[in-house]
Design an enzyme around this catalytic site. Structure first.
Site, PDB file in Angstrom:
ATOM      1  N   HIS A 510       0.822  -1.217   0.000  1.00  0.00           N
ATOM      2  CA  HIS A 510       0.000   0.000   0.000  1.00  0.00           C
ATOM      3  C   HIS A 510       0.852   1.263   0.000  1.00  0.00           C
ATOM      4  CE1 HIS A 510      -3.738   1.910  -0.021  1.00  0.00           C
ATOM      5  NE2 HIS A 510      -4.331   1.374   1.045  1.00  0.00           N
ATOM      6  N   ASP A 514      -2.267   2.200  -4.537  1.00  0.00           N
ATOM      7  CA  ASP A 514      -3.493   2.640  -3.874  1.00  0.00           C
ATOM      8  C   ASP A 514      -4.584   1.592  -4.048  1.00  0.00           C
ATOM      9  OD1 ASP A 514      -2.317   5.030  -3.097  1.00  0.00           O
ATOM     10  OD2 ASP A 514      -2.894   6.042  -4.961  1.00  0.00           O
TER      11      ASP A 514
END
Length: 539
Positions: A510, A514
């Site tokens: 992450h 995204d």
């Protein structure tokens, strides 16, 4: 006419190797593809086969020498030719030297020497000197190893090149052969000991016979005593002995590959240890009725009694490395997993329609992995951050797809790489995956086979997994988990129908990927799998 034997391809990032073992000596006849010697690089062992049939005429690079890519190792002459007398391996040269060092040669009955004797192998001068057994070359970046198993005990007679013990490093097991014929006089590094790259493992009295072997050193006697009391509790003696004896790692691998049960194999090693050749004998022997299972040990209220039914096995270095890398991935990456599911009926219908024609033309079966490889390659072009990695404060985007395929082997999980998967056809991908999978199961993968991956696919479905969250393969930023295909009721066009469904899981970093990008990637994979025509239309 002579044929040159050169260092095979070592991989783009490997610049040198060490000669670990010569299995042939000058004058020996060799067949095409017969293994001549073994090289060791940073992480793996590379076998060097004979490029031609004939006689090994000359050894250029001796054991312990460091050689570069394409370096000359030896020369092979046509059958009937005589080898050059100057081309004896290093071990033979050492034997020809006069015994000039008093520290190494003695005729007195000291702790580590025996009277000189004539060898049955035809050597003219066996000095009875003490010869050190050293740790063989482990590779440039490998600084230590663990002594896994001793196959000989103090007082045993050994032949030249007979395997004495096995060491384990992070990636491979290294066999240690005897440098001379004689008797094992002393074991310096016991099983479980960690040794550095220049450590002494044992001492052999050259030319001695088993009857003239020295008494076991005090520490060997202590080790023997310790073995007798190592397993507490009141369990059967044979269970205690069995738990203390660890089979050779190569034998464990061979048993797993051959599907042979440990009880079917009679060990010929020290204390009944099973060696690789014992497994081969058991596998080739006629099948016999399975031995009756031992009577169940009754449950004991005292915890000490349970110890006799337990087995403690030290983790191999490969397993320790896998554990460390997986935990590092969790500690370093901001790992998150998103899920979806795919209707596999489109692919299954396509496979059933074309599998026979595909196999007839390309000589390989049409599986599911090529569809997943092509689907991921297309999705990675649309969502390039899933195909990127973090390097310090930079993000490195890869404009190519080197696809890692996670493979479970008897030694542990390995991830060989299909390079430029986005440029390969279905047939090319299927062939390469098949070849890499076979090399992984046989322990023949090289470092070049496992380097440079940009994205990984893990297929837990072959083991029956219905759902899982795969762990990233650092420094990659994405890994796709495939799972079991299972018929489930789904709604299609307002109707409930039964379809072969597969859960898909994408774990991603992450920090650079995204949620939108991760979900988009997985949706594109799902669309390509449910309608394989999209792959042909580049959609």
């Amino acid at each position: 006419m002579t044929t040159e034997v050169r260092v095979p391809a070592l991989g783009e990032s490997v610049t040198e190797a060490t000669i670990a073992t010569w299995f042939k000596k000058p004058g020996d006849e060799v067949a095409v593809d017969e293994m001549l010697c073994e090289l060791e690089t940073d992480k793996v062992t590379v076998e060097v086969p004979s490029p031609a049939a004939g006689v090994l005429a000359e050894i250029i690079a001796n054991e312990g020498d460091t050689v570069g890519p394409d370096a000359l190792l030896a020369r092979i002459a046509e059958a009937g030719s005589s080898p050059k007398p100057s081309a004896a391996p290093a071990a033979a040269k050492d034997e020809d030297k006069p015994a000039a060092k008093p520290a190494e040669t003695t005729t007195q009955p000291q702790a580590r020497t025996e009277p000189a004797e004539k060898s049955q192998e035809g050597k003219n001068n066996m000095s009875g000197k003490s010869v050190d057994v050293m740790v063989p070359a482990l590779g440039e970046s490998v600084t230590e190893a663990t002594v896994a198993t001793w196959f000989k005990k103090v007082g045993d007679a050994v032949a030249v090149d007979e395997m004495l013990c096995e060491l384990e490093t992070d990636k491979v097991s290294v066999e240690v052969p005897s440098p001379v014929a004689g008797v094992l006089a002393e074991i310096i590094a016991d099983e479980g000991a960690t040794v550095d790259a220049k450590a002494r493992l044992a001492i052999i009295t050259e030319g001695a016979t088993a009857g003239a072997a020295p008494a076991a050193p005090a520490k060997e006697a202590k080790a023997a005593d310790a073995e007798k009391v190592e397993s507490p509790g009141a369990g059967p003696e044979e269970l205690k002995q069995r738990s203390d004896v660890e089979d050779a790692p190569s034998a464990k691998k061979a048993m797993a590959e051959a599907g042979v049960n440990r009880d079917q194999v009679t060990g010929s090693g020290r204390d009944g240890r099973v060696m690789k050749e014992d497994v081969a004998k058991a596998a080739s022997a006629p099948q016999q009725a399975a031995p009756a299972a031992p009577a169940a040990v009754p449950s004991q209220p005292r915890p000490a009694a349970d110890a006799a039914r337990e087995e403690r096995v030290k983790m191999t270095r490969l397993r320790q490395t896998i554990a460390r890398r997986l935990k590092d991935a969790q500690n370093t990456a901001a790992m998150l997993t998103t899920y979806n599911e795919a209707d596999m009926s489109g692919i299954m219908q396509l496979r059933n329609e074309y599998k026979d024609a595909f196999e007839k033309k390309h000589k390989v079966k049409l599986g599911f992995m090529s569809f997943f490889a092509k689907a991921c390659s297309h999705a990675l072009k649309e969502v390039p951050e899933v195909n990127a990695e973090i390097d310090g404060t930079d993000v490195v985007y890869k404009n190519y797809v080197n696809l890692g395929i996670a493979v479970g082997t008897p030694q542990g999980l390995v991830v060989p790489v299909v390079r430029d998967a986005d440029q390969k056809s279905f047939a090319e991908i299927e062939k390469e995956i098949g070849e890499l999978g076979a090399k992984g199961r046989d322990g023949k993968l090289t470092m070049a086979d496992m380097q440079g991956g940009t994205f990984t696919i893990s297929n837990g479905g072959v083991y029956g997994s219905l759902m899982s969250s795969p762990i990233l393969n650092p420094p990659q930023s994405g890994i796709l988990g495939m799972h079991k295909i299972q018929d489930r009721p789904v709604v299609v066009g307002g109707q409930i129908v039964i379809r072969p469904m597969m859960y898909l899981a994408l774990s991603y970093d992450h920090r650079i990927v995204d949620g939108k990008g991760a979900v988009t990637f997985l949706v594109r994979v799902k669309e390509a799998l449910e309608d394989p025509r999209r792959l042909l239309m580049d959609l």
